[in-house]
Design an enzyme around this catalytic site. Structure first.
Site, PDB file in Angstrom:
ATOM      1  N   PRO A 121       0.821  -1.221   0.000  1.00 37.09           N
ATOM      2  CA  PRO A 121       0.000   0.000   0.000  1.00 37.09           C
ATOM      3  C   PRO A 121       0.854   1.270   0.000  1.00 37.09           C
ATOM      4  O   PRO A 121       1.800   1.383   0.765  1.00 37.09           O
ATOM      5  CB  PRO A 121      -0.796  -0.106   1.305  1.00 37.09           C
ATOM      6  CG  PRO A 121      -0.708  -1.533   1.714  1.00 37.09           C
ATOM      7  CD  PRO A 121       0.583  -2.041   1.176  1.00 37.09           C
ATOM      8  N   GLU A 122       0.521   2.201  -0.884  1.00 37.94           N
ATOM      9  CA  GLU A 122       1.180   3.503  -0.952  1.00 37.94           C
ATOM     10  C   GLU A 122       0.117   4.563  -0.640  1.00 37.94           C
ATOM     11  O   GLU A 122      -1.001   4.232  -0.245  1.00 37.94           O
ATOM     12  CB  GLU A 122       1.809   3.703  -2.339  1.00 37.94           C
ATOM     13  CG  GLU A 122       2.821   2.602  -2.680  1.00 37.94           C
ATOM     14  CD  GLU A 122       3.452   2.741  -4.059  1.00 37.94           C
ATOM     15  OE1 GLU A 122       3.546   3.863  -4.569  1.00 37.94           O
ATOM     16  OE2 GLU A 122       3.843   1.714  -4.625  1.00 37.94           O
ATOM     17  N   LYS A 142       2.270   7.414   3.994  1.00 35.25           N
ATOM     18  CA  LYS A 142       1.610   6.118   4.126  1.00 35.25           C
ATOM     19  C   LYS A 142       1.173   5.832   5.557  1.00 35.25           C
ATOM     20  O   LYS A 142       0.684   4.746   5.846  1.00 35.25           O
ATOM     21  CB  LYS A 142       2.568   5.001   3.688  1.00 35.25           C
ATOM     22  CG  LYS A 142       3.139   5.181   2.291  1.00 35.25           C
ATOM     23  CD  LYS A 142       4.075   4.024   1.980  1.00 35.25           C
ATOM     24  CE  LYS A 142       5.233   4.472   1.121  1.00 35.25           C
ATOM     25  NZ  LYS A 142       6.219   3.410   0.893  1.00 35.25           N
ATOM     26  N   ARG A 145      15.321  -2.893  -5.655  1.00 31.39           N
ATOM     27  CA  ARG A 145      13.914  -2.841  -6.049  1.00 31.39           C
ATOM     28  C   ARG A 145      13.806  -2.774  -7.572  1.00 31.39           C
ATOM     29  O   ARG A 145      14.614  -2.126  -8.228  1.00 31.39           O
ATOM     30  CB  ARG A 145      13.224  -1.601  -5.457  1.00 31.39           C
ATOM     31  CG  ARG A 145      13.336  -1.466  -3.945  1.00 31.39           C
ATOM     32  CD  ARG A 145      12.546  -2.535  -3.214  1.00 31.39           C
ATOM     33  NE  ARG A 145      11.125  -2.519  -3.560  1.00 31.39           N
ATOM     34  CZ  ARG A 145      10.223  -1.795  -2.913  1.00 31.39           C
ATOM     35  NH1 ARG A 145      10.578  -1.035  -1.910  1.00 31.39           N
ATOM     36  NH2 ARG A 145       8.961  -1.832  -3.272  1.00 31.39           N
TER      37      ARG A 145
END
Ligand SMILES: [Zn+2]
Length: 298
Positions: A2-3, A58, A265
């Site tokens: 979730p962002e 966040k 990433r």
């Protein structure tokens, strides 16, 4: 993971379903989901009323007012990788990995925190503690001004992709929306923030705002476990332009999307729309650009 748009969606859902309601009882089923002592956590919330909700990046905070008008407490929620917050009837079957239950009002409904991967955390804190936690974050990515954005980029040498995800620079972006914003602004993920032209910096600022606004309007993107407060997935996934589209055709120029590993990433980008600048950020470790042999329709 979730962002900002997913956390904002959860905030709006919680505001609609829990605002003004009293926390009747707190059951901690897995103490690992709580930062601090689980019994204190429960005691510090029980009997309090949900007064307001706020978010920075966040991080989501629920303000809990005391019935005796004493100082408020805050329930700080970090969803981590797979955290879910839903409002359910109290008699609905309990899903596995449900770690915390907050029963509301007369006990007919409850807020449930579920988190299979267990990177999320709930914490009950004072206003001073919350301010310290929020204070460590950079400006919220939806609220940051262009001047602040530009100032934060100045002189920075690392990869722009990493800069976008650095919560002390800009709070709210993760891998998905950082990739999408760079594509919209037509900037290579390895460009250095301090070397980006004024024109490109402005384009990036606008791209960040645009991608976040649109994702919030679509209730976020569902990868792995994210759902909103009603248990529904987000609708933004079909609109993603580069994220997890390695080997597929760029929606702008038909070139195959590539994947590049930056600081561990994955970064997804179009090699034609986002040309590599002459000077790029130095990367530690092996450099690899991955291509797949998937056929691209003409
Ligand atoms: Zn392209």
């Amino acid at each position: 993971m979730p962002e900002l748009p997913e956390v904002e969606t959860v905030l709006r859902g919680l505001r609609a379903r829990a605002l003004g309601r009293r926390v009747r009882e707190v059951e901690v089923r897995h103490p690992g989901a709580i930062a601090g002592n689980a019994e204190d956590f429960a005691r510090n919330m029980e009997g309090r009323v949900v007064q307001s909700l706020e978010r920075k990046g966040k991080a989501l905070a629920v303000k809990l007012a005391a019935e005796d008008h004493g100082p408020p407490h805050y329930l700080l929620i970090r969803l981590g990788m797979t955290g879910q917050l839903t409002v359910n009837p109290a008699d609905a079957p309990l899903e596995t990995h449900t770690h915390v239950r907050l029963s509301l009002d007369d006990g007919n409904e409850e807020v449930r925190f579920r988190d299979p991967r267990r990177f999320g955390r709930l914490r009950c804190c004072t206003q001073t503690e919350l301010e310290a936690i929020f204070g460590k974050l950079g400006p919220d990515a939806q609220l940051i001004t262009e001047a602040q954005f530009r100032a934060a980029m100045r002189g920075r040498k690392g990869a722009l992709k990493s800069w976008l995800m650095n919560q002390q620079m800009l709070a709210g972006l993760g891998n998905i929306y950082a990739d999408e914003a760079l594509f919209i602004a037509r900037i290579h993920p390895l460009a250095q923030p301090g070397r980006v032209s004024a024109e490109k910096a402005r384009a990036l600022y606008k791209a960040v705002k645009r991608v976040l606004d649109r994702a919030v309007a679509s209730q976020g993107t569902s990868f792995s476990d994210y759902v909103d407060i009603e248990g529904q997935p987000g609708n933004y996934s079909p609109r993603l332009r580069v994220y997890q589209r390695t080997g597929e055709a760029c929606r702008r120029c038909k070139q195959a999307i590539r994947r590049l590993v930056i600081a561990g990433r994955s970064s997804h980008f179009c090699p034609r729309c986002q040309p590599r600048p002459r000077q790029v950020a130095r990367m530690r470790g092996p450099r690899k650009t991955l291509r797949t042999k998937k056929r691209i329709p003409a």
